[in-house]
Design a protein around this motif. Structure first.
Motif, PDB file in Angstrom:
ATOM      1  N   HIS A 119       0.860  -1.378   0.546  1.00  0.00           N
ATOM      2  CA  HIS A 119      -0.414   0.265   0.101  1.00  0.00           C
ATOM      3  C   HIS A 119       0.632   0.999  -0.022  1.00  0.00           C
ATOM      4  O   HIS A 119       1.776   1.381   0.602  1.00  0.00           O
ATOM      5  CB  HIS A 119      -1.000   0.648   0.753  1.00  0.00           C
ATOM      6  CG  HIS A 119      -2.283   0.814   1.049  1.00  0.00           C
ATOM      7  ND1 HIS A 119      -1.781   2.615   1.254  1.00  0.00           N
ATOM      8  CD2 HIS A 119      -3.383   0.370   0.714  1.00  0.00           C
ATOM      9  CE1 HIS A 119      -3.241   3.227   0.563  1.00  0.00           C
ATOM     10  NE2 HIS A 119      -4.058   1.896   0.364  1.00  0.00           N
ATOM     11  N   GLU A 167      -3.359   1.767  12.795  1.00  0.00           N
ATOM     12  CA  GLU A 167      -3.852   3.262  13.140  1.00  0.00           C
ATOM     13  C   GLU A 167      -4.639   3.414  12.409  1.00  0.00           C
ATOM     14  O   GLU A 167      -5.744   4.432  12.686  1.00  0.00           O
ATOM     15  CB  GLU A 167      -2.940   3.533  13.707  1.00  0.00           C
ATOM     16  CG  GLU A 167      -2.093   3.608  14.591  1.00  0.00           C
ATOM     17  CD  GLU A 167      -1.296   4.869  15.321  1.00  0.00           C
ATOM     18  OE1 GLU A 167      -1.158   4.908  16.697  1.00  0.00           O
ATOM     19  OE2 GLU A 167      -0.156   5.106  14.738  1.00  0.00           O
ATOM     20  N   ALA A 168      -4.091   3.925  10.757  1.00  0.00           N
ATOM     21  CA  ALA A 168      -4.745   3.684  10.140  1.00  0.00           C
ATOM     22  C   ALA A 168      -5.734   3.465   8.649  1.00  0.00           C
ATOM     23  O   ALA A 168      -6.341   3.606   8.510  1.00  0.00           O
ATOM     24  CB  ALA A 168      -3.884   4.738   8.831  1.00  0.00           C
ATOM     25  N   ARG A 169      -5.838   1.867   9.500  1.00  0.00           N
ATOM     26  CA  ARG A 169      -6.766   1.516   8.923  1.00  0.00           C
ATOM     27  C   ARG A 169      -6.822   0.837   7.334  1.00  0.00           C
ATOM     28  O   ARG A 169      -7.439   1.156   6.717  1.00  0.00           O
ATOM     29  CB  ARG A 169      -7.977   1.674   9.156  1.00  0.00           C
ATOM     30  CG  ARG A 169      -9.491   0.787   8.985  1.00  0.00           C
ATOM     31  CD  ARG A 169     -10.521   0.928   9.594  1.00  0.00           C
ATOM     32  NE  ARG A 169     -10.569   0.371  10.473  1.00  0.00           N
ATOM     33  CZ  ARG A 169     -12.028   0.530  11.362  1.00  0.00           C
ATOM     34  NH1 ARG A 169     -12.938   0.843  10.821  1.00  0.00           N
ATOM     35  NH2 ARG A 169     -12.672   0.604  12.217  1.00  0.00           N
ATOM     36  N   ILE A 170      -5.374   0.819   7.414  1.00  0.00           N
ATOM     37  CA  ILE A 170      -5.193   0.525   6.149  1.00  0.00           C
ATOM     38  C   ILE A 170      -6.047  -0.704   5.451  1.00  0.00           C
ATOM     39  O   ILE A 170      -5.814  -2.170   5.919  1.00  0.00           O
ATOM     40  CB  ILE A 170      -4.021   0.296   5.518  1.00  0.00           C
ATOM     41  CG1 ILE A 170      -2.520   1.118   6.124  1.00  0.00           C
ATOM     42  CG2 ILE A 170      -3.427  -0.166   3.849  1.00  0.00           C
ATOM     43  CD1 ILE A 170      -1.410   1.383   5.844  1.00  0.00           C
ATOM     44  N   PRO A 171      -6.926  -0.877   4.483  1.00  0.00           N
ATOM     45  CA  PRO A 171      -7.695  -2.115   3.860  1.00  0.00           C
ATOM     46  C   PRO A 171      -7.103  -3.136   3.973  1.00  0.00           C
ATOM     47  O   PRO A 171      -6.249  -2.570   3.047  1.00  0.00           O
ATOM     48  CB  PRO A 171      -8.665  -1.524   2.908  1.00  0.00           C
ATOM     49  CG  PRO A 171      -8.306  -0.003   2.202  1.00  0.00           C
ATOM     50  CD  PRO A 171      -7.059   0.085   3.243  1.00  0.00           C
TER      51      PRO A 171
ATOM     52  N   MET B   1     -14.714   5.204  10.536  1.00  0.00           N
ATOM     53  CA  MET B   1     -13.974   5.267  11.485  1.00  0.00           C
ATOM     54  C   MET B   1     -12.953   6.829  11.338  1.00  0.00           C
ATOM     55  O   MET B   1     -13.619   7.258   9.697  1.00  0.00           O
ATOM     56  CB  MET B   1     -12.663   4.646  10.949  1.00  0.00           C
ATOM     57  CG  MET B   1     -11.409   5.246  11.057  1.00  0.00           C
ATOM     58  SD  MET B   1     -10.563   4.015  11.511  1.00  0.00           S
ATOM     59  CE  MET B   1      -8.840   4.331  12.028  1.00  0.00           C
ATOM     60  N   TYR B   3     -11.457  10.735  10.062  1.00  0.00           N
ATOM     61  CA  TYR B   3     -10.551  11.233   9.378  1.00  0.00           C
ATOM     62  C   TYR B   3     -10.209  12.802  10.110  1.00  0.00           C
ATOM     63  O   TYR B   3     -11.408  13.136   9.395  1.00  0.00           O
ATOM     64  CB  TYR B   3      -9.626  10.663   8.048  1.00  0.00           C
ATOM     65  CG  TYR B   3      -9.359   9.217   8.005  1.00  0.00           C
ATOM     66  CD1 TYR B   3     -10.729   9.028   7.996  1.00  0.00           C
ATOM     67  CD2 TYR B   3      -8.398   8.650   8.282  1.00  0.00           C
ATOM     68  CE1 TYR B   3     -10.687   6.727   7.626  1.00  0.00           C
ATOM     69  CE2 TYR B   3      -8.831   7.177   8.075  1.00  0.00           C
ATOM     70  CZ  TYR B   3      -9.273   6.701   7.704  1.00  0.00           C
ATOM     71  OH  TYR B   3      -9.153   5.208   7.638  1.00  0.00           O
ATOM     72  N   ASP B  91     -12.179   3.288   5.344  1.00  0.00           N
ATOM     73  CA  ASP B  91     -10.502   2.860   6.052  1.00  0.00           C
ATOM     74  C   ASP B  91     -10.622   3.991   5.515  1.00  0.00           C
ATOM     75  O   ASP B  91     -10.287   5.057   4.865  1.00  0.00           O
ATOM     76  CB  ASP B  91     -10.557   1.690   5.242  1.00  0.00           C
ATOM     77  CG  ASP B  91     -11.026   1.368   4.132  1.00  0.00           C
ATOM     78  OD1 ASP B  91     -11.409  -0.153   3.472  1.00  0.00           O
ATOM     79  OD2 ASP B  91     -10.976   1.956   2.845  1.00  0.00           O
ATOM     80  N   LEU B  92      -8.969   3.634   5.439  1.00  0.00           N
ATOM     81  CA  LEU B  92      -7.695   4.480   4.466  1.00  0.00           C
ATOM     82  C   LEU B  92      -7.827   4.872   3.270  1.00  0.00           C
ATOM     83  O   LEU B  92      -7.695   5.771   2.857  1.00  0.00           O
ATOM     84  CB  LEU B  92      -6.545   4.977   5.240  1.00  0.00           C
ATOM     85  CG  LEU B  92      -5.964   5.427   4.885  1.00  0.00           C
ATOM     86  CD1 LEU B  92      -5.755   6.380   5.348  1.00  0.00           C
ATOM     87  CD2 LEU B  92      -4.263   4.373   4.309  1.00  0.00           C
ATOM     88  N   ASP B  93      -8.390   3.755   2.493  1.00  0.00           N
ATOM     89  CA  ASP B  93      -8.604   3.996   0.871  1.00  0.00           C
ATOM     90  C   ASP B  93      -9.817   4.914   0.533  1.00  0.00           C
ATOM     91  O   ASP B  93      -9.118   5.709  -0.025  1.00  0.00           O
ATOM     92  CB  ASP B  93      -9.037   2.627   0.203  1.00  0.00           C
ATOM     93  CG  ASP B  93      -7.435   2.052  -0.265  1.00  0.00           C
ATOM     94  OD1 ASP B  93      -8.044   0.951  -0.397  1.00  0.00           O
ATOM     95  OD2 ASP B  93      -6.263   3.088   0.827  1.00  0.00           O
ATOM     96  N   LEU B  96      -8.257   8.613   1.353  1.00  0.00           N
ATOM     97  CA  LEU B  96      -7.823   9.127   0.384  1.00  0.00           C
ATOM     98  C   LEU B  96      -8.682   9.697  -0.916  1.00  0.00           C
ATOM     99  O   LEU B  96      -8.171  10.178  -1.334  1.00  0.00           O
ATOM    100  CB  LEU B  96      -6.655   7.547   0.186  1.00  0.00           C
ATOM    101  CG  LEU B  96      -6.384   7.177   1.285  1.00  0.00           C
ATOM    102  CD1 LEU B  96      -4.958   6.380   1.296  1.00  0.00           C
ATOM    103  CD2 LEU B  96      -4.655   9.059   1.123  1.00  0.00           C
ATOM    104  N   PRO B 111      -5.483   9.749  11.309  1.00  0.00           N
ATOM    105  CA  PRO B 111      -7.133   9.572  11.933  1.00  0.00           C
ATOM    106  C   PRO B 111      -7.525   9.656  13.245  1.00  0.00           C
ATOM    107  O   PRO B 111      -6.484  10.804  14.092  1.00  0.00           O
ATOM    108  CB  PRO B 111      -6.573   7.705  12.775  1.00  0.00           C
ATOM    109  CG  PRO B 111      -5.050   7.445  11.798  1.00  0.00           C
ATOM    110  CD  PRO B 111      -4.616   8.619  11.162  1.00  0.00           C
ATOM    111  N   ALA B 116     -12.077   4.177  15.715  1.00  0.00           N
ATOM    112  CA  ALA B 116     -12.523   3.166  15.156  1.00  0.00           C
ATOM    113  C   ALA B 116     -13.777   2.270  15.933  1.00  0.00           C
ATOM    114  O   ALA B 116     -14.226   2.277  17.231  1.00  0.00           O
ATOM    115  CB  ALA B 116     -11.513   2.229  14.895  1.00  0.00           C
ATOM    116  N   ALA B 117     -14.364   1.570  14.615  1.00  0.00           N
ATOM    117  CA  ALA B 117     -15.541   1.202  15.322  1.00  0.00           C
ATOM    118  C   ALA B 117     -15.540  -0.428  16.435  1.00  0.00           C
ATOM    119  O   ALA B 117     -14.861  -0.415  15.520  1.00  0.00           O
ATOM    120  CB  ALA B 117     -16.632   0.911  13.938  1.00  0.00           C
TER     121      ALA B 117
END
Lengths: 428, 117
Positions: A119, A167-171, B1, B3, B91-93, B96, B111, B116-117
């Motif tokens: 990622h 922490e950043a929740r990378i899926p 979540m 951000y 999520d991060l994606d 982004l 974050p 976080a759920a």
């Protein structure tokens, strides 16, 4: 490690698949790795007594899931919310030994692992470490050794990467169609970085770290298997194989041997054949993709096998096209070298001037300059350029080679009539 | 979540913004309105604000023994915080994607703790 033990390799392949599956179920790499490790340990003990079961993978999966549940239960006593396993109500009695999962039905989750490990939100060193660990199945210690850092350093790197992921929740997923091309680029870049680090290690006493190259090739093959319709996955493998095929000929008595001088009997011709087939296939898909172009370039260098020599004009043109698709100073440098070979160094020197600011830490730029200057009968300037290159290069074998070339230049300054033969500085 | 999308701006941008005619500013705000609509459609908008420029900043530093107040942002760095959005994303994606849709040159995605759920 990767080389020898077929049993070890087989376990690794299984382990990676199981890891992928468990990571998906448990939604945590840490938990999945720990559970799998527990299962492995349990397996070794139990199988020693009871014999190895026929369905090894299914057995491991069952035990790993059980161990994961146990860990979660233990950790749930700390007041933390965990997004995890469904625990049926009344989960007190240890359930009877479950039916073993049929190995053939375990879905191949490895592609998710690959894209998650690569990622772009993770730093490149982190991507490389995670790929080798999660997808390659290497231990932290093995990866540390491959990159010449201490085990704690590598462990810290992997821990930080996993923490960022959490922490950043990378899926944990394969990117959607729309995002796939860009994200695939990350993956290919990581694999190619692993390969180039093995092909010309940045430090140390060896010219090639064969294990790294082989690992990169193995992962590239897996990627290709997982994405058979993706042309760049095919294209990536070709230049790797073609370069790797020359690994035994690049050193003679501890000294570095340039491509035109290599003993072709030491080349692995089966790998060259495979590489060339892949080049053809890659070109058929899409001649203009970055890796297809690199594959074509690598193929040009195999002209030596057929008794002729590299067609530098063609190579220069290919680098020009590569610059359109994936512009980078390294590509421009390689093009300059090709231009020098095809049209003479005078034509190429101005190209190097343009690159001065863009490649500050690269030893290859001063080396190219030095070799051009030597050809153009400017040995004093060449010596100065070799000095700059030597200051930047930390691989001992390449340093020795550079020192030898520098000595040639020094001799030239003393004798005005001395000439040196043109060299291909980056063609190793 | 949840951000935070933190928008950073260079000094040149801030200067141009200060001197920009109303029509230009209106155009930029329109882009942000479109972005806010996008977030609302997705149920992702939590909040956000434009911040006044760096020259309006005051920094309070806690030394342990006392507080020191100084003019200006905390550090003389090229890009300073210009505004932010708080968004809800799976999520991060997803976060982004919102960061890419934001009409700004430089966005940091962070974050929010405990979300976080």
């Amino acid at each position: 490690m990767t080389g020898d033990d077929p049993l070890e390799r087989a376990y690794r392949e299984h382990a990676v698949r199981l890891l992928a599956l468990l990571a998906r179920e448990l939604r945590s790499f840490d938990l999945a790795e720990d559970a799998l490790q527990d299962a492995h340990v349990a397996a070794l003990q139990l199988w020693a007594n009871d014999g190895v079961p026929a369905n090894r993978a299914g057995w491991l999966l069952t035990i790993a899931r059980r161990r994961a549940r146990e860990r979660v239960r233990r950790e749930a006593t700390l007041a933390r919310k965990l997004p995890l396993l469904v625990t049926a109500a009344g989960d007190h009695a240890e359930p009877p030994f479950e039916e073993e999962e049929d190995v053939t039905t375990i879905p191949d989750e490895r592609l998710r692992l690959v894209f998650t490990a690569c990622h772009p939100a993770l730093s490149t060193p982190a991507q490389i470490a995670l790929t080798l660990r999660l997808v390659g199945g290497l231990s932290t210690r093995e990866i540390a050794r491959l990159f010449l850092v201490t085990e704690p350093t590598m462990a810290a790197r992997i821990t930080r990467a996993k923490r960022k992921m959490a922490e950043a929740r990378i899926p944990y997923r394969v990117p959607s169609e729309a995002d796939l091309p860009e994200r695939l680029g990350s993956v290919l870049a990581v694999l190619y970085l692993i390969f180039t680090e093995g092909y010309l290690p940045s430090a140390g006493v060896r010219l090639v770290r064969v294990e790294l190259c082989e690992e990169a090739i193995r992962l590239a093959r897996i990627l290709r298997e997982l994405m058979p319709d993706e042309p760049e996955a095919t294209a990536l493998l070709a230049p790797m194989l073609l370069q790797h095929a020359r690994r035994d000929a690049r050193l003679r008595s501890g000294h570095f041997v340039r491509l035109p001088d290599q003993d072709q009997a030491l080349w692995h011709h089966d790998e060259i054949e495979e590489g060339l087939e892949l080049v053809v296939r890659a070109q058929r898909y899409d001649r203009s993709g970055a890796y297809a172009l690199q594959a074509s370039i690598a193929a040009e260098h195999t002209a030596w096998v057929r008794g002729s020599s590299t067609n530098w004009n063609a190579v220069a043109t290919l680098y020009e096209r590569l610059e359109q698709v994936r512009p980078s100073p390294i590509v421009r440098l390689n093009r300059a070298v090709a231009v020098a070979e095809a049209f003479g160094p005078a034509a190429a020197l101005p190209l190097l001037d343009e690159l001065e600011d863009e490649l500050p830490g690269s030893y290859q730029l001063p080396v190219a300059r030095a070799e051009f200057l030597l050809c153009l009968d400017q040995p004093e300037a060449a010596v100065a350029a070799y000095d700059r290159a030597l200051a930047l290069q930390t691989n001992d074998i390449v340093r020795n080679h550079l020192a030898t070339r520098r000595a040639v230049a020094v001799r030239s300054t003393k004798s005005a009539s001395a000439r040196s033969s043109p060299s291909t500085p980056t063609r190793l | 979540m949840k951000y935070a999308l933190l928008i950073y701006q260079g000094e040149e941008f801030e200067q141009k913004w200060d001197q920009a005619p109303d029509a230009e500013r209106a155009a930029v705000y329109a882009e942000h309105d479109a972005f806010i609509d996008l977030l609302k459609q997705r149920g992702a908008l939590i909040g956000g604000h434009e911040l006044a420029g760096r020259s309006s900043a005051t920094t309070v530093r806690n030394n342990g023994s006392d507080h020191v107040i100084t003019d200006g942002p905390y550090a003389e760095i090229a890009e300073q915080l210009g505004g932010f959005y708080f968004v809800e994303a799976g999520d991060l994606d997803e976060a982004l994607k919102y960061a890419k849709a934001l009409p700004a040159g430089l966005v940091e995605v962070r974050p929010i703790v405990g979300s976080a759920a």
